[in-house]
Scaffold this motif. Sequence first.
Motif, mmCIF file in Angstrom:
data_model
loop_
_atom_site.group_PDB
_atom_site.id
_atom_site.type_symbol
_atom_site.label_atom_id
_atom_site.label_comp_id
_atom_site.label_asym_id
_atom_site.label_seq_id
_atom_site.Cartn_x
_atom_site.Cartn_y
_atom_site.Cartn_z
ATOM 1 N N SER A 243 -14.329 -19.668 -26.994
ATOM 2 C CA SER A 243 -14.971 -19.390 -28.279
ATOM 3 C C SER A 243 -14.354 -18.124 -28.832
ATOM 4 O O SER A 243 -13.392 -17.584 -28.262
ATOM 5 N N ALA A 244 -14.927 -17.603 -29.909
ATOM 6 C CA ALA A 244 -14.349 -16.408 -30.522
ATOM 7 C C ALA A 244 -14.415 -15.208 -29.595
ATOM 8 O O ALA A 244 -13.562 -14.312 -29.675
ATOM 9 N N ASN A 245 -15.408 -15.184 -28.690
ATOM 10 C CA ASN A 245 -15.627 -13.982 -27.898
ATOM 11 C C ASN A 245 -15.486 -14.168 -26.398
ATOM 12 O O ASN A 245 -15.481 -13.179 -25.660
ATOM 13 N N GLU A 246 -15.386 -15.394 -25.903
ATOM 14 C CA GLU A 246 -15.341 -15.592 -24.457
ATOM 15 C C GLU A 246 -14.648 -16.895 -24.104
ATOM 16 O O GLU A 246 -14.337 -17.714 -24.973
ATOM 17 N N GLN A 247 -14.421 -17.078 -22.815
ATOM 18 C CA GLN A 247 -13.831 -18.315 -22.316
ATOM 19 C C GLN A 247 -14.513 -18.715 -21.013
ATOM 20 O O GLN A 247 -15.063 -17.878 -20.313
ATOM 21 N N SER A 248 -14.466 -20.013 -20.731
ATOM 22 C CA SER A 248 -15.101 -20.536 -19.525
ATOM 23 C C SER A 248 -14.204 -20.290 -18.318
ATOM 24 O O SER A 248 -13.045 -19.879 -18.453
ATOM 25 N N SER A 249 -14.734 -20.574 -17.143
ATOM 26 C CA SER A 249 -13.883 -20.614 -15.961
ATOM 27 C C SER A 249 -12.954 -21.815 -16.083
ATOM 28 O O SER A 249 -13.176 -22.718 -16.887
ATOM 29 N N CYS A 250 -11.912 -21.827 -15.272
ATOM 30 C CA CYS A 250 -10.884 -22.867 -15.392
ATOM 31 C C CYS A 250 -11.259 -24.130 -14.620
ATOM 32 O O CYS A 250 -11.807 -24.060 -13.517
ATOM 33 N N GLY A 251 -10.922 -25.263 -15.224
ATOM 34 C CA GLY A 251 -10.922 -26.521 -14.497
ATOM 35 C C GLY A 251 -9.483 -26.868 -14.160
ATOM 36 O O GLY A 251 -8.544 -26.341 -14.772
ATOM 37 N N TYR A 252 -9.304 -27.745 -13.182
ATOM 38 C CA TYR A 252 -7.960 -28.059 -12.714
ATOM 39 C C TYR A 252 -7.747 -29.577 -12.721
ATOM 40 O O TYR A 252 -8.621 -30.336 -12.304
ATOM 41 N N ILE A 253 -6.574 -29.995 -13.216
ATOM 42 C CA ILE A 253 -6.212 -31.409 -13.197
ATOM 43 C C ILE A 253 -4.780 -31.549 -12.694
ATOM 44 O O ILE A 253 -3.987 -30.613 -12.797
ATOM 45 N N THR A 254 -4.481 -32.703 -12.130
ATOM 46 C CA THR A 254 -3.111 -33.036 -11.746
ATOM 47 C C THR A 254 -2.732 -34.337 -12.431
ATOM 48 O O THR A 254 -3.447 -35.342 -12.302
ATOM 49 N N THR A 255 -1.666 -34.323 -13.187
ATOM 50 C CA THR A 255 -1.255 -35.525 -13.907
ATOM 51 C C THR A 255 -0.649 -36.544 -12.941
ATOM 52 O O THR A 255 -0.129 -36.190 -11.883
ATOM 53 N N GLU A 256 -0.733 -37.807 -13.334
ATOM 54 C CA GLU A 256 -0.179 -38.879 -12.514
ATOM 55 C C GLU A 256 1.351 -38.860 -12.562
ATOM 56 O O GLU A 256 1.948 -38.285 -13.463
ATOM 57 N N SER A 257 1.945 -39.524 -11.594
ATOM 58 C CA SER A 257 3.403 -39.664 -11.587
ATOM 59 C C SER A 257 3.822 -40.693 -12.633
ATOM 60 O O SER A 257 2.982 -41.422 -13.183
ATOM 61 N N ALA A 258 5.105 -40.751 -12.915
ATOM 62 C CA ALA A 258 5.635 -41.677 -13.932
ATOM 63 C C ALA A 258 6.803 -42.453 -13.345
ATOM 64 O O ALA A 258 7.955 -42.307 -13.786
ATOM 65 N N PRO A 259 6.549 -43.302 -12.349
ATOM 66 C CA PRO A 259 7.656 -43.989 -11.670
ATOM 67 C C PRO A 259 8.206 -45.154 -12.487
ATOM 68 O O PRO A 259 7.509 -45.738 -13.324
ATOM 69 N N GLN A 260 9.457 -45.488 -12.229
ATOM 70 C CA GLN A 260 10.085 -46.706 -12.725
ATOM 71 C C GLN A 260 10.249 -47.665 -11.541
ATOM 72 O O GLN A 260 10.420 -47.237 -10.407
ATOM 73 N N LEU A 261 10.174 -48.959 -11.799
ATOM 74 C CA LEU A 261 10.388 -49.943 -10.751
ATOM 75 C C LEU A 261 11.874 -50.097 -10.451
ATOM 76 O O LEU A 261 12.725 -49.915 -11.339
ATOM 77 N N TYR A 262 12.163 -50.473 -9.236
ATOM 78 C CA TYR A 262 13.545 -50.743 -8.846
ATOM 79 C C TYR A 262 14.120 -51.915 -9.658
ATOM 80 O O TYR A 262 13.460 -52.926 -9.885
ATOM 81 N N ASN A 263 15.348 -51.756 -10.084
ATOM 82 C CA ASN A 263 16.146 -52.794 -10.750
ATOM 83 C C ASN A 263 15.538 -53.280 -12.059
ATOM 84 O O ASN A 263 15.685 -54.454 -12.427
ATOM 85 N N LEU A 264 14.899 -52.380 -12.798
ATOM 86 C CA LEU A 264 14.472 -52.736 -14.151
ATOM 87 C C LEU A 264 15.667 -52.988 -15.071
ATOM 88 O O LEU A 264 15.531 -53.610 -16.122
ATOM 89 N N SER A 265 16.835 -52.517 -14.665
ATOM 90 C CA SER A 265 18.054 -52.747 -15.451
ATOM 91 C C SER A 265 18.639 -54.132 -15.207
ATOM 92 O O SER A 265 19.518 -54.576 -15.951
ATOM 93 N N PHE A 266 18.188 -54.812 -14.141
ATOM 94 C CA PHE A 266 18.728 -56.119 -13.728
ATOM 95 C C PHE A 266 20.224 -56.057 -13.427
ATOM 96 O O PHE A 266 20.950 -57.025 -13.625
ATOM 97 N N ASP A 267 20.654 -54.916 -12.906
ATOM 98 C CA ASP A 267 22.064 -54.759 -12.547
ATOM 99 C C ASP A 267 22.360 -55.207 -11.120
ATOM 100 O O ASP A 267 23.514 -55.524 -10.805
ATOM 101 N N ASP A 268 21.358 -55.194 -10.239
ATOM 102 C CA ASP A 268 21.581 -55.492 -8.821
ATOM 103 C C ASP A 268 21.241 -56.950 -8.511
ATOM 104 O O ASP A 268 20.124 -57.409 -8.784
#
Length: 323
Positions: free
Chosen positions: A50-75
């Motif tokens: 707010s204008a005069n104060e802040q809360s204590s912190c919360g913590y989050i961890t974002t998910e991973s962003a994997p790609q699947l094997y052979n999405l290029s269809f090269d193999d």
Amino acid sequence: GFGIQYREAGSAEWTDVEVTQVTMVPEAKECRAFILGLTPSASYEVRMVSANEQSSCGYITTESAPQLYNLSFDDWCTIDGAQSPYASGADPKIWDTANGGTKMMSVYPTVEEKSDVVSGSAARMESTYASMVGIGKFAAGNIYTGKFASINLGQMGAELDWGVLFDSRPLALKGYYKYAPKAIDMVKDPYKDLKGQGDQCQIQILLTDWDDRFHINTSKKLFVDMENDPGIIAHGSLISADEDNGYVKFTIPLVYRNDRTPKYIVIVAAASRYGDYFTGGKGSVLKLDEFELVYDSDGLTEEEYDLVFAIDSASSDRLGSRA
């Protein structure tokens, strides 16, 4: 002066969340923020100010962003005369086709495409008629994440296990396809009325929390109920009947039905949309290349962004809870 701030763990600077990204829910005593552009697999601190104060912190961890094997269809590799969409010795293999069921008839609906590609190699699927000793069935060219299980020679049906392990939540599937449909000349119930109409191709993506892979059985007409299966977390689909002069770039947005964590991902494509029901056009050809799972909205064009985020308020709450 009320608002929300966040920063990546270890950073000294806080970032203010835009007012337009903050939603107050008085009845739930909640303040929700939809934040784009976070780094995958990273820890963040979040606080209210707010204008005069802040809360204590919360913590989050974002998910991973994997790609699947052979999405290029090269193999690709050849096993017992049939091509498979993975390199020899690859583990996990991820992709499979119906070639395992049709190779005894010396028919291979899905093969590597080397000349007509976007980059490297592509997957080429052709719908055909597979027969042996006078017994045969229509076989749609297809490819899917999962594993071919078996073939029922008596009824010329196949059993497939759809899905590979996966626990992230992408926004969309992007890639390229090229389609050359034929008129539907092979039909079975309940699609006999489609005879003579143009064939259609289909690409689908599913995120699910099934207890195990889904066991498809074409002889018993055991298929995924895309509309009502309670294990489906998100679904997206592309259907086309157009004949393409070249590869077409596509984006399939994932429509989330809930915010549960996935266990499996299914990506499946077929040169004939109703091939599971032995209905389609002999000679319909679908080519696929350069697939990609999209996690960051910055990876979308303005038009694609509007398509992915063209959602109602209920869906907005859902997406907010994911961010």
